[in-house]
Design a protein around this motif. Structure first.
Motif, mmCIF file in Angstrom:
data_model
loop_
_atom_site.group_PDB
_atom_site.id
_atom_site.type_symbol
_atom_site.label_atom_id
_atom_site.label_comp_id
_atom_site.label_asym_id
_atom_site.label_seq_id
_atom_site.Cartn_x
_atom_site.Cartn_y
_atom_site.Cartn_z
ATOM 1 N N PRO A 164 0.836 -1.198 0.000
ATOM 2 C CA PRO A 164 0.000 0.000 0.000
ATOM 3 C C PRO A 164 0.876 1.255 0.000
ATOM 4 O O PRO A 164 2.023 1.236 0.444
ATOM 5 N N PHE A 165 0.316 2.362 -0.506
ATOM 6 C CA PHE A 165 1.045 3.626 -0.520
ATOM 7 C C PHE A 165 0.104 4.776 -0.187
ATOM 8 O O PHE A 165 -1.118 4.647 -0.234
ATOM 9 N N TYR A 166 0.708 5.905 0.169
ATOM 10 C CA TYR A 166 -0.036 7.144 0.363
ATOM 11 C C TYR A 166 0.638 8.232 -0.470
ATOM 12 O O TYR A 166 1.817 8.116 -0.839
ATOM 13 N N ALA A 167 -0.090 9.306 -0.768
ATOM 14 C CA ALA A 167 0.492 10.433 -1.502
ATOM 15 C C ALA A 167 -0.260 11.705 -1.149
ATOM 16 O O ALA A 167 -1.488 11.694 -0.961
ATOM 17 N N LEU A 168 0.481 12.809 -1.044
ATOM 18 C CA LEU A 168 -0.086 14.128 -0.779
ATOM 19 C C LEU A 168 0.530 15.114 -1.772
ATOM 20 O O LEU A 168 1.721 15.034 -2.078
ATOM 21 N N GLN A 169 -0.293 16.046 -2.261
ATOM 22 C CA GLN A 169 0.200 17.078 -3.176
ATOM 23 C C GLN A 169 -0.351 18.442 -2.773
ATOM 24 O O GLN A 169 -1.507 18.546 -2.347
ATOM 25 N N VAL A 170 0.469 19.474 -2.927
ATOM 26 C CA VAL A 170 0.017 20.845 -2.709
ATOM 27 C C VAL A 170 0.818 21.753 -3.637
ATOM 28 O O VAL A 170 2.019 21.550 -3.841
ATOM 29 N N GLY A 171 0.145 22.739 -4.225
ATOM 30 C CA GLY A 171 0.830 23.636 -5.146
ATOM 31 C C GLY A 171 -0.107 24.685 -5.700
ATOM 32 O O GLY A 171 -1.084 25.078 -5.040
ATOM 33 N N TYR A 172 0.180 25.144 -6.918
ATOM 34 C CA TYR A 172 -0.600 26.192 -7.575
ATOM 35 C C TYR A 172 -0.969 25.739 -8.975
ATOM 36 O O TYR A 172 -0.126 25.194 -9.711
ATOM 37 N N GLY A 173 -2.240 25.957 -9.343
ATOM 38 C CA GLY A 173 -2.707 25.625 -10.672
ATOM 39 C C GLY A 173 -2.981 26.866 -11.496
ATOM 40 O O GLY A 173 -3.737 27.744 -11.061
ATOM 41 N N SER A 174 -2.367 26.964 -12.676
ATOM 42 C CA SER A 174 -2.544 28.120 -13.557
ATOM 43 C C SER A 174 -3.556 27.797 -14.655
ATOM 44 O O SER A 174 -3.486 26.733 -15.282
ATOM 45 N N VAL A 175 -4.490 28.710 -14.902
ATOM 46 C CA VAL A 175 -5.495 28.525 -15.944
ATOM 47 C C VAL A 175 -4.836 28.675 -17.312
ATOM 48 O O VAL A 175 -4.063 29.607 -17.549
ATOM 49 N N LEU A 176 -5.161 27.757 -18.221
ATOM 50 C CA LEU A 176 -4.602 27.765 -19.569
ATOM 51 C C LEU A 176 -5.484 28.629 -20.477
ATOM 52 O O LEU A 176 -6.432 28.153 -21.101
ATOM 53 N N GLY A 177 -5.193 29.935 -20.506
ATOM 54 C CA GLY A 177 -5.918 30.849 -21.395
ATOM 55 C C GLY A 177 -7.213 31.380 -20.808
ATOM 56 O O GLY A 177 -7.840 30.767 -19.942
ATOM 57 N N ASP A 178 -7.649 32.535 -21.288
ATOM 58 C CA ASP A 178 -8.926 33.128 -20.897
ATOM 59 C C ASP A 178 -10.036 32.563 -21.768
ATOM 60 O O ASP A 178 -9.825 32.240 -22.939
ATOM 61 N N ARG A 179 -11.234 32.474 -21.199
ATOM 62 C CA ARG A 179 -12.341 31.900 -21.967
ATOM 63 C C ARG A 179 -12.794 32.814 -23.101
ATOM 64 O O ARG A 179 -13.277 32.354 -24.126
ATOM 65 N N SER A 180 -12.651 34.133 -22.926
ATOM 66 C CA SER A 180 -13.011 35.083 -23.985
ATOM 67 C C SER A 180 -12.321 36.402 -23.691
ATOM 68 O O SER A 180 -11.669 36.573 -22.657
ATOM 69 N N ALA A 181 -12.495 37.363 -24.600
ATOM 70 C CA ALA A 181 -11.857 38.670 -24.436
ATOM 71 C C ALA A 181 -12.426 39.443 -23.255
ATOM 72 O O ALA A 181 -11.780 40.369 -22.743
ATOM 73 N N ASP A 182 -13.634 39.102 -22.806
ATOM 74 C CA ASP A 182 -14.275 39.822 -21.704
ATOM 75 C C ASP A 182 -13.906 39.248 -20.339
ATOM 76 O O ASP A 182 -14.298 39.803 -19.310
ATOM 77 N N TYR A 183 -13.189 38.146 -20.295
ATOM 78 C CA TYR A 183 -12.857 37.491 -19.029
ATOM 79 C C TYR A 183 -11.354 37.480 -18.806
ATOM 80 O O TYR A 183 -10.561 37.373 -19.749
ATOM 81 N N ARG A 184 -10.979 37.576 -17.529
ATOM 82 C CA ARG A 184 -9.601 37.386 -17.096
ATOM 83 C C ARG A 184 -9.611 36.269 -16.050
ATOM 84 O O ARG A 184 -10.062 36.462 -14.931
ATOM 85 N N ASP A 185 -9.135 35.107 -16.466
ATOM 86 C CA ASP A 185 -9.184 33.925 -15.596
ATOM 87 C C ASP A 185 -7.854 33.730 -14.883
ATOM 88 O O ASP A 185 -6.775 33.895 -15.470
ATOM 89 N N LYS A 186 -7.928 33.370 -13.624
ATOM 90 C CA LYS A 186 -6.740 33.133 -12.802
ATOM 91 C C LYS A 186 -6.867 31.784 -12.103
ATOM 92 O O LYS A 186 -7.974 31.325 -11.796
ATOM 93 N N GLY A 187 -5.722 31.178 -11.837
ATOM 94 C CA GLY A 187 -5.706 29.914 -11.104
ATOM 95 C C GLY A 187 -5.688 30.133 -9.609
ATOM 96 O O GLY A 187 -6.014 31.212 -9.113
ATOM 97 N N GLY A 188 -5.252 29.092 -8.881
ATOM 98 C CA GLY A 188 -5.235 29.183 -7.435
ATOM 99 C C GLY A 188 -4.671 27.923 -6.809
ATOM 100 O O GLY A 188 -4.029 27.098 -7.482
#
Length: 246
Positions: A164-188
């Protein structure tokens, strides 16, 4: 939703069965050295001077200082004994995952995940590495594609091929591109964990299967002619993951 817990029940049954099975069959002494080396054979002497002697599979006798020994275990023969078996402390993982859970509005949704991980094994129960990948989260008419960069902490219950194994992850996810010209999308923030089984396929390679949970934050700003509107997204997912470690 309750169907996703069925594989978890199977894993909880499989783990004690796997541990119990390790005690059956022909066994050998396995000496794990502090530099990552592994000696397989039969321990024949440990004298008062702190010297451990082991008879290898070819009949030769090796003597090592007890101060250089990390642990000595009895393990099943999974391959023919070798005079000297070096096991690299580096690990690499390729993994795919199916995601099922809810968004910020509690609507049930799915998704998928691909991860590449590279790390270093300090002990079988303590490994650390970094990883990256691509996660896709459907959200209304728009699917978020997020590139996560994260710290990976993992380990196995036993220093053996099947464990058996265990795993933990923590970090930052960046959004790949904005959905349209009217939106500014950010990760977290991205975070998650899993438990599962590691099934050996050779000296270092293994098939891994696990069940886990992941959390991803994201946000967006929609621009209007007279102002802006801000959105906060939370993607919570149960995950079924399969992959290979080598």
């Amino acid at each position: 939703m309750h169907n996703i817990f069925r594989p978890l029940i199977f894993l909880l049954i499989l783990i004690p069965v796997t541990i119990s099975a390790q005690s059956g069959g022909k066994v050998q002494d396995v000496v794990y050295l502090s530099d990552g080396s592994v000696l397989r054979g039969e321990v024949i002497q440990e004298d008062s001077a702190g010297v451990l002697k082991i008879r290898m599979g070819d009949g030769s006798i090796w003597a090592v200082s007890a101060s250089n020994v990390d642990s000595v275990r009895e393990e099943k023969f999974w391959q023919e004994p070798k005079p000297f078996d070096f096991r690299s402390p580096l690990y690499h993982i390729i993994r795919l995952g199916f995601l099922l859970g809810s968004n910020h509005d509690n609507a049930t949704s799915s998704g998928w995940s691909f991860r590449l991980i590279n790390g270093y094994e300090f002990r079988h129960w303590a490994k650390a590495g970094i990883g990256a990948g691509l996660d896709v989260y459907p959200n209304y008419l728009f699917s978020y594609a997020i590139i996560p960069l994260f710290l990976d902490i993992r380990g196995t219950l036993l220093p053996e091929a099947n464990t058996p194994f265990y795993a933990l992850q923590v970090g930052y996810g960046s959004v790949l591109g904005d959905r349209s010209a009217d939106y500014r999308d950010k990760g977290g923030l991205t975070a998650g964990g899993e438990i599962g089984m590691r099934v050996g396929m050779g000296p270092e390679a293994a098939f891994i299967i696990g069940l886990g949970y992941s959390h991803q934050r994201a946000s967006a700003t929609e621009e209007f002619w007279n102002g802006v509107r801000e959105y906060d997204f939370r993607f919570n997912r149960y995950a079924i993951k399969v992959g290979f470690e080598f």
